[in-house]
Design an enzyme around this catalytic site. Structure first.
Site, PDB file in Angstrom:
ATOM      1  N   TYR A 143      60.925  99.816 -22.050  1.00  0.00           N
ATOM      2  CA  TYR A 143      60.613  99.805 -23.479  1.00  0.00           C
ATOM      3  C   TYR A 143      61.385 100.885 -24.235  1.00  0.00           C
ATOM      4  CZ  TYR A 143      56.675  96.520 -23.628  1.00  0.00           C
ATOM      5  OH  TYR A 143      55.891  95.402 -23.612  1.00  0.00           O
ATOM      6  N   LYS A 192      58.102  96.788  -8.059  1.00  0.00           N
ATOM      7  CA  LYS A 192      59.037  95.781  -7.554  1.00  0.00           C
ATOM      8  C   LYS A 192      60.032  96.531  -6.669  1.00  0.00           C
ATOM      9  CE  LYS A 192      60.691  91.583  -7.384  1.00  0.00           C
ATOM     10  NZ  LYS A 192      59.995  90.500  -6.662  1.00  0.00           N
ATOM     11  N   ASP A 224      55.119  90.446  -8.562  1.00  0.00           N
ATOM     12  CA  ASP A 224      54.990  88.976  -8.516  1.00  0.00           C
ATOM     13  C   ASP A 224      53.772  88.576  -7.691  1.00  0.00           C
ATOM     14  OD1 ASP A 224      56.344  90.039  -6.317  1.00  0.00           O
ATOM     15  OD2 ASP A 224      57.707  88.340  -6.075  1.00  0.00           O
ATOM     16  N   ASP A 248      52.259  95.486 -19.352  1.00  0.00           N
ATOM     17  CA  ASP A 248      52.147  94.613 -20.524  1.00  0.00           C
ATOM     18  C   ASP A 248      51.794  93.200 -20.072  1.00  0.00           C
ATOM     19  OD1 ASP A 248      52.492  93.742 -23.247  1.00  0.00           O
ATOM     20  OD2 ASP A 248      54.430  92.906 -22.640  1.00  0.00           O
ATOM     21  N   ASP A 252      47.736  91.173 -19.967  1.00  0.00           N
ATOM     22  CA  ASP A 252      47.426  89.905 -20.641  1.00  0.00           C
ATOM     23  C   ASP A 252      46.807  88.926 -19.645  1.00  0.00           C
ATOM     24  OD1 ASP A 252      48.474  90.741 -23.095  1.00  0.00           O
ATOM     25  OD2 ASP A 252      49.537  88.849 -23.429  1.00  0.00           O
TER      26      ASP A 252
HETATM   27  C1  IPM Z   1      50.887  95.225 -26.292  1.00  0.00           C
HETATM   28  C2  IPM Z   1      51.839  94.418 -27.134  1.00  0.00           C
HETATM   29  C3  IPM Z   1      53.020  95.291 -27.519  1.00  0.00           C
HETATM   30  C4  IPM Z   1      53.700  95.746 -26.246  1.00  0.00           C
HETATM   31  C5  IPM Z   1      54.003  94.642 -28.479  1.00  0.00           C
HETATM   32  C6  IPM Z   1      53.332  94.133 -29.741  1.00  0.00           C
HETATM   33  C7  IPM Z   1      55.135  95.571 -28.827  1.00  0.00           C
HETATM   34  O1  IPM Z   1      52.230  93.285 -26.444  1.00  0.00           O
HETATM   35  O2  IPM Z   1      50.372  96.249 -26.793  1.00  0.00           O
HETATM   36  O3  IPM Z   1      50.639  94.841 -25.161  1.00  0.00           O
HETATM   37  O4  IPM Z   1      54.533  95.002 -25.701  1.00  0.00           O
HETATM   38  O5  IPM Z   1      53.400  96.829 -25.786  1.00  0.00           O
HETATM   39 MG    MG Z   2      51.222  92.970 -24.578  1.00  0.00          MG
END
Ligand code: IPM
Ligand code: MG
Length: 358
Positions: A143, A192, A224, A248, A252
């Site tokens: 990032y 990884k 993975d 990240d 999710d």
């Molecule tokens: C998160 C989001 C952010 C990230 C984006 C919006 C930049 O997906 O906080 O997980 O990738 O960190």
């Molecule tokens: Mg995210």
């Protein structure tokens, strides 16, 4: 009365709606437990671009640095998607993480008892429930690494780089070990290392640190495989610690296992108790302004704020109980199921606040 100073970034999309419910609930908790809040609004993301032309105004950094902690709704939206990378709302989010030194991102994925049926994973796999803490490194890695465009053999190309130094790996892994110590004492470091040199350094470093935490069982997993294991058998995990990009993605995934991304809170911590608290879902422009967004992830982020930054664990727990209570009968559309009353953002916020009697 004790007063906490909070910087409040409502942001874009559904951000303002869910933050309003969060401050409503925090005020109710304050009344009940004997403290109050002074809120200092500031701009970030799309609304900041519209107002002052940049996604992260200096004024916002100043207000945040002067506060006890920060509450954030969400940033981003289609309207700003065509701007160059450094002027997009997301650049504001990354900028504030860096400016405030928020290197440790805690993303708990839990199943709230009333929502057991909402998980897309079979209840036989979920068993008694799920309680995973994803610890994501937040101010380093790909990032923030060198990136750019160039031409290779006459064709356009682009690159991003993953780079971690030992102190960065150490501090985030120590956060992981410390959390595991207070929980089920299992830490899984995700990397990884079969491919990436940065992952090999990560693995060496976390392995060395393990000597300082003899009561925590450390394991390693390739990312993975971890993505697969989270769906196959999520109960094997207690605390996961990983890099910015892997965290990240995995957070999710872990959030969806728990039913709805609309339920998951997060804390982004600098050392020393300061933190920024935000739901892990985004600004959901498609439903913004309609009063239907689920405010619970934001409200639960408020609970995390009380716990991790303000030293008010009882108030934090009371909010979690109130959320559970509200969920027994009421649901926003994203988590609605037969037999429950369908409510909007405000009614859900009210229902939680009402369960915190003063
Ligand atoms: C998160 C989001 C952010 C990230 C984006 C919006 C930049 O997906 O906080 O997980 O990738 O960190
Ligand atoms: Mg995210």
């Amino acid at each position: 009365m004790k007063t906490y100073h909070l910087a409040v970034i409502k942001g874009d999309g559904i951000g303002p709606e869910i933050v309003d419910e969060t401050t409503k609930v925090l005020d109710a908790a304050g009344k009940r437990f004997g403290f109050r809040f002074d809120y200092r609004p500031c701009l970030l993301g799309g609304c900041a671009i519209d107002a002052v032309g940049v996604p992260l105004p200096e004024e916002t950094v100043r207000i945040c640095k002067g506060a006890d902690s920060v509450l954030l709704g969400a940033v981003g939206g289609e309207k700003w998607d065509t701007l160059p990378g450094h002027l997009r709302p997301e650049a504001g989010l990354l900028g504030i993480r860096a400016a405030l030194g928020l290197y440790a991102n805690l993303r708990p994925a839990r199943i709230f008892a009333p929502l057991k049926e909402a998980s897309p994973i079979k209840s036989a796999v979920i068993g008694e429930g799920l309680d995973i803490m994803v610890v994501r490194e937040l101010t380093g890695g790909i990032y923030f690494g060198a990136r750019g465009r160039r031409e290779i053999d006459g064709v356009p190309a682009a690159y991003d780089t993953e780079c971690y130094c030992v102190p960065e790996i150490e501090r985030i892994c120590r956060t992981g070990f410390a959390l595991a110590q207070k929980r089920d004492k299992r830490l899984c470091s995700v990397d990884k290392a079969n491919v990436l040199e940065s992952s090999r350094l990560w693995r060496e470093t976390v392995t060395r640190l393990a000597e300082d935490y003899p009561e925590v069982a450390l394991s390693h997993m390739y990312v993975d495989n971890c993505a697969m294991q989270l769906v196959r058998n999520p109960r094997q995990f207690d605390v996961l610690v990983t890099s910015n990009l892997f965290g990240d993605i995995l957070s999710d995934e872990a959030s969806m296992i728990s039913g709805s991304i609309g339920m998951l809170a997060s804390a982004s911590l600098a050392g020393g108790g300061f933190g920024l608290y935000e739901p892990i879902h985004g600004s959901a422009p498609d439903i913004a302004g309609r009063g239907v967004a689920n405010p619970l992830a934001a409200i639960l982020s408020g609970a995390m704020l009380l716990q991790y930054s303000l030293g008010e664990p009882e108030a934090a727990q009371a909010i979690e109980l109130a959320v559970n209570g509200a969920l027994a009968a009421l649901r926003t559309p994203d988590i609605w199921e037969e037999g429950c009353k369908r409510v909007g953002t405000k009614e859900m916020g009210d229902a939680v606040a009402e369960r915190l009697p003063g």
